[in-house]
Design an enzyme around this catalytic site. Sequence first.
Site, short mmCIF file in Angstrom:
data_model
loop_
_atom_site.label_atom_id
_atom_site.label_comp_id
_atom_site.label_asym_id
_atom_site.label_seq_id
_atom_site.Cartn_x
_atom_site.Cartn_y
_atom_site.Cartn_z
N TYR A 20 -2.57 1.72 -12.06
CA TYR A 20 -2.04 1.53 -10.71
C TYR A 20 -2.11 0.05 -10.32
O TYR A 20 -1.14 -0.51 -9.81
CB TYR A 20 -2.82 2.39 -9.72
CG TYR A 20 -2.27 2.36 -8.31
CD1 TYR A 20 -1.27 3.25 -7.92
CD2 TYR A 20 -2.75 1.45 -7.38
CE1 TYR A 20 -0.76 3.22 -6.63
CE2 TYR A 20 -2.24 1.42 -6.09
CZ TYR A 20 -1.25 2.30 -5.72
OH TYR A 20 -0.75 2.27 -4.44
N HIS A 24 1.16 -2.67 -9.79
CA HIS A 24 1.35 -3.43 -8.56
C HIS A 24 1.24 -4.93 -8.81
O HIS A 24 1.91 -5.72 -8.13
CB HIS A 24 0.38 -2.95 -7.47
CG HIS A 24 0.83 -1.69 -6.82
ND1 HIS A 24 0.65 -0.46 -7.39
CD2 HIS A 24 1.50 -1.49 -5.67
CE1 HIS A 24 1.18 0.46 -6.61
NE2 HIS A 24 1.70 -0.13 -5.55
N TYR A 43 1.66 -6.31 3.45
CA TYR A 43 1.41 -4.95 2.97
C TYR A 43 0.21 -5.01 2.04
O TYR A 43 0.23 -5.71 1.03
CB TYR A 43 2.64 -4.45 2.23
CG TYR A 43 2.68 -3.00 1.82
CD1 TYR A 43 1.62 -2.12 2.02
CD2 TYR A 43 3.81 -2.48 1.21
CE1 TYR A 43 1.69 -0.80 1.64
CE2 TYR A 43 3.90 -1.15 0.82
CZ TYR A 43 2.83 -0.32 1.04
OH TYR A 43 2.91 1.00 0.65
N TRP A 79 9.08 5.19 -7.13
CA TRP A 79 8.35 6.45 -6.94
C TRP A 79 8.28 7.23 -8.25
O TRP A 79 7.23 7.77 -8.59
CB TRP A 79 9.01 7.30 -5.87
CG TRP A 79 8.87 6.77 -4.48
CD1 TRP A 79 8.04 5.76 -4.04
CD2 TRP A 79 9.57 7.23 -3.33
NE1 TRP A 79 8.20 5.56 -2.69
CE2 TRP A 79 9.13 6.45 -2.23
CE3 TRP A 79 10.53 8.21 -3.12
CZ2 TRP A 79 9.62 6.65 -0.94
CZ3 TRP A 79 11.02 8.40 -1.84
CH2 TRP A 79 10.56 7.63 -0.77
#
Length: 107
Positions: A20, A24, A43, A79
Site C-alpha cells: 500500500y 502511494h 491529502y 481502485w
Amino acid sequence: MSDEILAFKMQLKPGAVAEYRQRHDDLWPELAEALRGAGIHDYSIFLDEDTLSLFAVLKRKPGYPFDALPLRPVMRRWWDYMAPLMEVEPDNKPRQWPLPSVFHFAG
C-alpha cells in the site's frame, strides 16, 4: 470561500501495508492531476498499525468537480489496482466510513 475538509476511514487487509505504501509512493501522475482537477490540494492518509485502519484527511477547494472524480477512468483504474489490498465495495471503490469533525484548532 474556505476549503472543505473531509475525513474518512478505510481498511487494509493483513499483509498489505508495505505494498500500500509503495503504490502511494509511486502515485500515477495522471491520478495526481485528476485529484488536483477535483480541487484536492492537501491529502494525507494515516495508518493505525494495530488495526490496519487507514485515516484519510483531505482539503479541497470549493467550485471544483469533486463529485465527478469517481467517474474518471483513472480513478476507476486506481481502485481496481488497490482492491486486492483493502476492503472494497462491489465496484472496487474502497469502503469508506466518514469521520465527523469533533475538534479543529486553527491558530
